[in-house]
Design a protein around this motif. Sequence first.
Motif, PDB file in Angstrom:
ATOM      1  N   LYS A  46       0.913  -0.984   0.030  1.00  0.00           N
ATOM      2  CA  LYS A  46       0.202  -0.474   0.219  1.00  0.00           C
ATOM      3  C   LYS A  46       0.118   1.437  -0.073  1.00  0.00           C
ATOM      4  CE  LYS A  46      -4.007  -2.389   1.840  1.00  0.00           C
ATOM      5  NZ  LYS A  46      -4.887  -1.679   3.810  1.00  0.00           N
ATOM      6  N   GLY A  47       0.532   1.754  -0.797  1.00  0.00           N
ATOM      7  CA  GLY A  47       1.135   3.413  -0.890  1.00  0.00           C
ATOM      8  C   GLY A  47       2.643   2.976  -1.802  1.00  0.00           C
ATOM      9  N   THR A  49       6.164   2.614  -4.450  1.00  0.00           N
ATOM     10  CA  THR A  49       5.587   3.301  -5.507  1.00  0.00           C
ATOM     11  C   THR A  49       6.108   2.758  -6.586  1.00  0.00           C
ATOM     12  OG1 THR A  49       8.165   3.848  -5.635  1.00  0.00           O
ATOM     13  CG2 THR A  49       6.911   5.467  -4.899  1.00  0.00           C
ATOM     14  N   PRO A 183      -6.827  11.151  -5.496  1.00  0.00           N
ATOM     15  CA  PRO A 183      -5.135  11.365  -5.093  1.00  0.00           C
ATOM     16  C   PRO A 183      -4.511  12.853  -4.759  1.00  0.00           C
ATOM     17  CG  PRO A 183      -4.919  11.281  -7.022  1.00  0.00           C
ATOM     18  CD  PRO A 183      -6.370  10.851  -6.901  1.00  0.00           C
ATOM     19  N   ASP A 192      -4.212  10.720   4.652  1.00  0.00           N
ATOM     20  CA  ASP A 192      -3.381  10.509   3.144  1.00  0.00           C
ATOM     21  C   ASP A 192      -3.087   8.836   2.416  1.00  0.00           C
ATOM     22  OD1 ASP A 192      -1.880  12.516   3.500  1.00  0.00           O
ATOM     23  OD2 ASP A 192      -0.462  11.631   4.571  1.00  0.00           O
ATOM     24  N   ASP A 193      -4.009   8.175   3.103  1.00  0.00           N
ATOM     25  CA  ASP A 193      -4.266   6.485   2.632  1.00  0.00           C
ATOM     26  C   ASP A 193      -4.958   6.371   2.011  1.00  0.00           C
ATOM     27  OD1 ASP A 193      -1.876   5.533   4.082  1.00  0.00           O
ATOM     28  OD2 ASP A 193      -3.177   4.214   5.540  1.00  0.00           O
ATOM     29  N   LYS A 196      -3.502   8.242  -1.243  1.00  0.00           N
ATOM     30  CA  LYS A 196      -2.491   6.872  -1.854  1.00  0.00           C
ATOM     31  C   LYS A 196      -3.623   5.833  -2.435  1.00  0.00           C
ATOM     32  CE  LYS A 196       1.568   8.420   0.596  1.00  0.00           C
ATOM     33  NZ  LYS A 196       2.320   8.033   1.908  1.00  0.00           N
ATOM     34  N   LEU A 197      -4.342   5.324  -2.281  1.00  0.00           N
ATOM     35  CA  LEU A 197      -4.761   3.699  -1.945  1.00  0.00           C
ATOM     36  C   LEU A 197      -6.239   4.356  -3.292  1.00  0.00           C
ATOM     37  CD1 LEU A 197      -4.510   1.919   1.861  1.00  0.00           C
ATOM     38  CD2 LEU A 197      -3.219   1.786  -0.771  1.00  0.00           C
TER      39      LEU A 197
END
Length: 243
Positions: A46-47, A49, A183, A192-193, A196-197
């Motif tokens: 998760k998250g 790159t 995003p 933030d999660d 990102k997700l």
Amino acid sequence: MGSPVCFKQFYGLSKETTDTIPVKETTKESFVRMIDFLYGKEIDWKGMTIEGMYDIANMAEKYHIDALMETVKKAFEDVLLDENNVVVCASLACEYNQFENLSRILLLRCAKFLKSVLVKTKDFEAFATKYCDSHLNETAFKLLGMLSKVPSVKCCNSETCRRGKPITRIEDFEPGDKVKFSPDAKEQDVTDDQRKLGSEGTIKGADQVYVDQAYVELELEDGRELNYSIVSIGTPTFLFCKC
């Protein structure tokens, strides 16, 4: 589960005799994740790159860890795509083309996603305008060339498909629509999660508080129901998940 390369380094006839063994062409984070995997720990993708995922693939290949490479492959199959990152992800797939199988998986996923959102003439026009003078123009053109190789996606009959499009007005949606966090969301209650997700939720209702300010009641995947502004600091909070 183990690494034949590591076994030879520590126990083979040509084992290392120094106290410190240098590890090259990787990052500390990726090496630690590989060691954790060998000790039975699951990798948290998760998250992470795309570059980080390729780095772990490099470790799996270098140390001949087939099980880790299969795990990386599954992670590439599950990469979250949206209209903001699809061409970037495809560009990275081309950049890391030494990992032929992984890059093929990622490129095909990008092409399939793009085919799901480029449905009407206006969609193609907007895509061309966005990337024609960009450093990603070659990758964008490559993806367009791949569209004929992926199956058609059943879509809505709207003037332009709304899958992956931002929600900017209360009139854009109805209760029951499935959305995901953008995003780029600037709403203060978005984590933030969630950004990102691309965490998803179902719209339960909406309220137009002022002319330029509206809120939605969203049921999150964990069952909680929370209120979020549709647009915050000039940036949409949500993207449509489906047509």
